[in-house]
Design a protein around this motif. Sequence first.
Motif, PDB file in Angstrom:
ATOM      1  N   ALA A  38       0.835  -1.205   0.000  1.00 48.80           N
ATOM      2  CA  ALA A  38       0.000   0.000   0.000  1.00 48.80           C
ATOM      3  C   ALA A  38       0.868   1.253   0.000  1.00 48.80           C
ATOM      4  N   GLY A  39       2.135   1.103  -0.432  1.00 49.83           N
ATOM      5  CA  GLY A  39       3.048   2.237  -0.492  1.00 49.83           C
ATOM      6  C   GLY A  39       3.984   2.246   0.705  1.00 49.83           C
ATOM      7  N   TYR A  40       4.434   3.453   1.089  1.00 51.22           N
ATOM      8  CA  TYR A  40       5.413   3.581   2.172  1.00 51.22           C
ATOM      9  C   TYR A  40       4.951   4.643   3.168  1.00 51.22           C
ATOM     10  N   ASP A  41       5.324   4.441   4.442  1.00 48.02           N
ATOM     11  CA  ASP A  41       4.955   5.428   5.460  1.00 48.02           C
ATOM     12  C   ASP A  41       6.000   6.542   5.502  1.00 48.02           C
ATOM     13  N   ALA A  42       5.854   7.456   6.465  1.00 51.12           N
ATOM     14  CA  ALA A  42       6.726   8.634   6.538  1.00 51.12           C
ATOM     15  C   ALA A  42       8.183   8.277   6.775  1.00 51.12           C
ATOM     16  N   THR A  43       8.445   7.105   7.349  1.00 50.16           N
ATOM     17  CA  THR A  43       9.824   6.687   7.624  1.00 50.16           C
ATOM     18  C   THR A  43      10.429   5.883   6.475  1.00 50.16           C
ATOM     19  N   GLY A  44       9.655   5.669   5.420  1.00 48.43           N
ATOM     20  CA  GLY A  44      10.147   4.900   4.286  1.00 48.43           C
ATOM     21  C   GLY A  44       9.864   3.414   4.392  1.00 48.43           C
ATOM     22  N   LYS A  45       9.137   3.011   5.450  1.00 43.98           N
ATOM     23  CA  LYS A  45       8.824   1.595   5.617  1.00 43.98           C
ATOM     24  C   LYS A  45       7.633   1.216   4.746  1.00 43.98           C
ATOM     25  N   GLN A  46       7.768   0.092   4.066  1.00 43.65           N
ATOM     26  CA  GLN A  46       6.708  -0.358   3.174  1.00 43.65           C
ATOM     27  C   GLN A  46       5.484  -0.803   3.983  1.00 43.65           C
ATOM     28  N   ILE A  47       4.308  -0.364   3.540  1.00 45.29           N
ATOM     29  CA  ILE A  47       3.053  -0.725   4.200  1.00 45.29           C
ATOM     30  C   ILE A  47       2.440  -1.904   3.452  1.00 45.29           C
ATOM     31  N   MET A  48       2.302  -3.025   4.126  1.00 45.26           N
ATOM     32  CA  MET A  48       1.746  -4.220   3.510  1.00 45.26           C
ATOM     33  C   MET A  48       0.333  -4.482   4.030  1.00 45.26           C
ATOM     34  N   ARG A  49      -0.540  -4.853   3.121  1.00 51.81           N
ATOM     35  CA  ARG A  49      -1.900  -5.240   3.480  1.00 51.81           C
ATOM     36  C   ARG A  49      -2.104  -6.694   3.075  1.00 51.81           C
ATOM     37  N   SER A  50      -2.998  -7.377   3.801  1.00 52.70           N
ATOM     38  CA  SER A  50      -3.242  -8.785   3.475  1.00 52.70           C
ATOM     39  C   SER A  50      -4.716  -9.118   3.622  1.00 52.70           C
ATOM     40  N   MET A  51      -5.111 -10.174   2.961  1.00 44.03           N
ATOM     41  CA  MET A  51      -6.468 -10.696   3.074  1.00 44.03           C
ATOM     42  C   MET A  51      -6.415 -12.208   2.915  1.00 44.03           C
ATOM     43  N   THR A  52      -7.432 -12.870   3.380  1.00 43.11           N
ATOM     44  CA  THR A  52      -7.527 -14.326   3.241  1.00 43.11           C
ATOM     45  C   THR A  52      -8.672 -14.660   2.308  1.00 43.11           C
ATOM     46  N   TRP A  53      -8.385 -15.510   1.341  1.00 40.42           N
ATOM     47  CA  TRP A  53      -9.433 -15.963   0.420  1.00 40.42           C
ATOM     48  C   TRP A  53      -9.559 -17.475   0.535  1.00 40.42           C
ATOM     49  N   ARG A  54     -10.794 -17.944   0.670  1.00 39.59           N
ATOM     50  CA  ARG A  54     -11.037 -19.378   0.805  1.00 39.59           C
ATOM     51  C   ARG A  54     -11.928 -19.842  -0.335  1.00 39.59           C
ATOM     52  N   PRO A  55     -11.509 -20.835  -1.121  1.00 33.95           N
ATOM     53  CA  PRO A  55     -12.313 -21.328  -2.248  1.00 33.95           C
ATOM     54  C   PRO A  55     -13.654 -21.867  -1.767  1.00 33.95           C
ATOM     55  N   ALA A  56     -14.649 -21.725  -2.616  1.00 38.85           N
ATOM     56  CA  ALA A  56     -15.964 -22.277  -2.297  1.00 38.85           C
ATOM     57  C   ALA A  56     -15.906 -23.793  -2.421  1.00 38.85           C
ATOM     58  N   PRO A  57     -16.694 -24.519  -1.625  1.00 40.21           N
ATOM     59  CA  PRO A  57     -16.695 -25.983  -1.698  1.00 40.21           C
ATOM     60  C   PRO A  57     -17.031 -26.467  -3.112  1.00 40.21           C
ATOM     61  N   GLY A  58     -16.300 -27.469  -3.559  1.00 38.88           N
ATOM     62  CA  GLY A  58     -16.585 -28.055  -4.874  1.00 38.88           C
ATOM     63  C   GLY A  58     -15.844 -27.427  -6.033  1.00 38.88           C
ATOM     64  N   MET A  59     -15.078 -26.363  -5.806  1.00 33.98           N
ATOM     65  CA  MET A  59     -14.339 -25.726  -6.901  1.00 33.98           C
ATOM     66  C   MET A  59     -13.203 -26.632  -7.362  1.00 33.98           C
ATOM     67  N   SER A  60     -13.028 -26.725  -8.667  1.00 38.15           N
ATOM     68  CA  SER A  60     -11.934 -27.525  -9.223  1.00 38.15           C
ATOM     69  C   SER A  60     -10.631 -26.746  -9.107  1.00 38.15           C
ATOM     70  N   ALA A  61      -9.492 -27.457  -9.312  1.00 34.51           N
ATOM     71  CA  ALA A  61      -8.179 -26.806  -9.242  1.00 34.51           C
ATOM     72  C   ALA A  61      -8.073 -25.685 -10.265  1.00 34.51           C
ATOM     73  N   LYS A  62      -8.636 -25.905 -11.455  1.00 30.84           N
ATOM     74  CA  LYS A  62      -8.593 -24.902 -12.511  1.00 30.84           C
ATOM     75  C   LYS A  62      -9.406 -23.667 -12.122  1.00 30.84           C
ATOM     76  N   GLN A  63     -10.576 -23.906 -11.535  1.00 37.18           N
ATOM     77  CA  GLN A  63     -11.424 -22.796 -11.108  1.00 37.18           C
ATOM     78  C   GLN A  63     -10.762 -21.993  -9.984  1.00 37.18           C
ATOM     79  N   ILE A  64     -10.091 -22.711  -9.095  1.00 41.50           N
ATOM     80  CA  ILE A  64      -9.403 -22.042  -7.994  1.00 41.50           C
ATOM     81  C   ILE A  64      -8.291 -21.146  -8.528  1.00 41.50           C
TER      82      ILE A  64
END
Length: 395
Positions: free
Chosen positions: A17-43
């Motif tokens: 998400a860019g860098y803060d005032a000290t030059g430190k990189q700001i990282m954001r994260s999220m978790t994604w979970r496949p829906a039941p029954g999805m194939s490897a290709k769909q995932i």
Amino acid sequence: MATVQKRGDAYRIRASAGYDATGKQIMRSMTWRPAPGMSAKQITKELERQKVLFDEKTKSGHHLDGNIKFKDFAEKWFEDYGKEHLRERTYYRYKELAERTYTAIGHIRLDRLQPHHLLEFYRQLAEPGVNMRTGGGLSPKTIKHYHTFISSVMDRAVKWQLIQDNPCKRVDAPKVEAHEIDCLDETEAAQFMRCLQDEPVETQVIFSLLILTGMRRGELLGLEWTDIDFDNCTITIRRTSQYATGRGIYTDTTKTEKSKRTITIPVELAALLRQFRAWQGERRLRLGDVWCTDWAEHPRLFCQWDGKPMHPNTPYQMLQKFLDRHGIRRVSLHSLRHTNATLLIGSGADVRTVSSRLGHSQTSTTLNIYAHQLQSADKAASEALADTLIRKRPG
């Protein structure tokens, strides 16, 4: 570009998400979970789409994650979700609860909010002195309202994939003791109606409507003259009148869709309503320009002296003064709704009819609230049938 790391049955997506005032990189994260029954290709395909979307949101500054504090997220929840999806009354009630909630847990990050934080908050709410009116703690019912508010906010955080689960689900909601229904019995109700005849017409109409129709206070105060069908002796409930601190008196929807209903009234009540309308019209003419014109297009049945909608507390105050004047034991305004229901059940009305007149969303609600009254009515019906078919046999 966002990166992906598989973690069990889910995937962790991270982006800068860019860098803060000290030059430190700001990282954001999220978790994604496949829906039941999805194939490897769909995932694989969906995962790539999620990466791109997350990367774009992060770079544009529109991304939220579990690092956000409860207060900051709740304010965004009010703005982005609450205004559109909550009933207006619920929205303002939650706003009232928010201040005390923010003091207790507003500083805690969503992903660090734990059941023990909530349990400690609820314990504090029950301590003596919290309730400024009584000097005691808040009631279990009020504490449960706080729990419901917090849970609603956290549920949305889960759906928006900021956190994986709602900590409120791991806390038992404060238990609210079931109170015995307080209502007037048949003798008291008859005395109530007799004493009403000596009261001003407005008082007669307000309490006759409540006891003869069982409508809620907000529904009563939301009535407009166009809701009364004098020819067919019916009243249609379409809206409610509510009050919130900082908002004042406002018009809201009914409690549920089933609460929108048409109720048949006795011809005597229709005649009393005609008399009341004439009385109100005369008062309005006497006041002239002093009468409030803001509500001219939607004239309410029940107004303040100058035509503004009546404050929700007024009928309760009127009721207590009326009961004291006539030596009738004090009951709440809602007790008149219970009185209506129990008398209907006692007269032999079926549950579906009672439920429909009360505006309950489901018949089961009526069954749960009036279980004892229904059981008594069932016993009386059994005895009546026995009298007819067994105890009064000819010869």
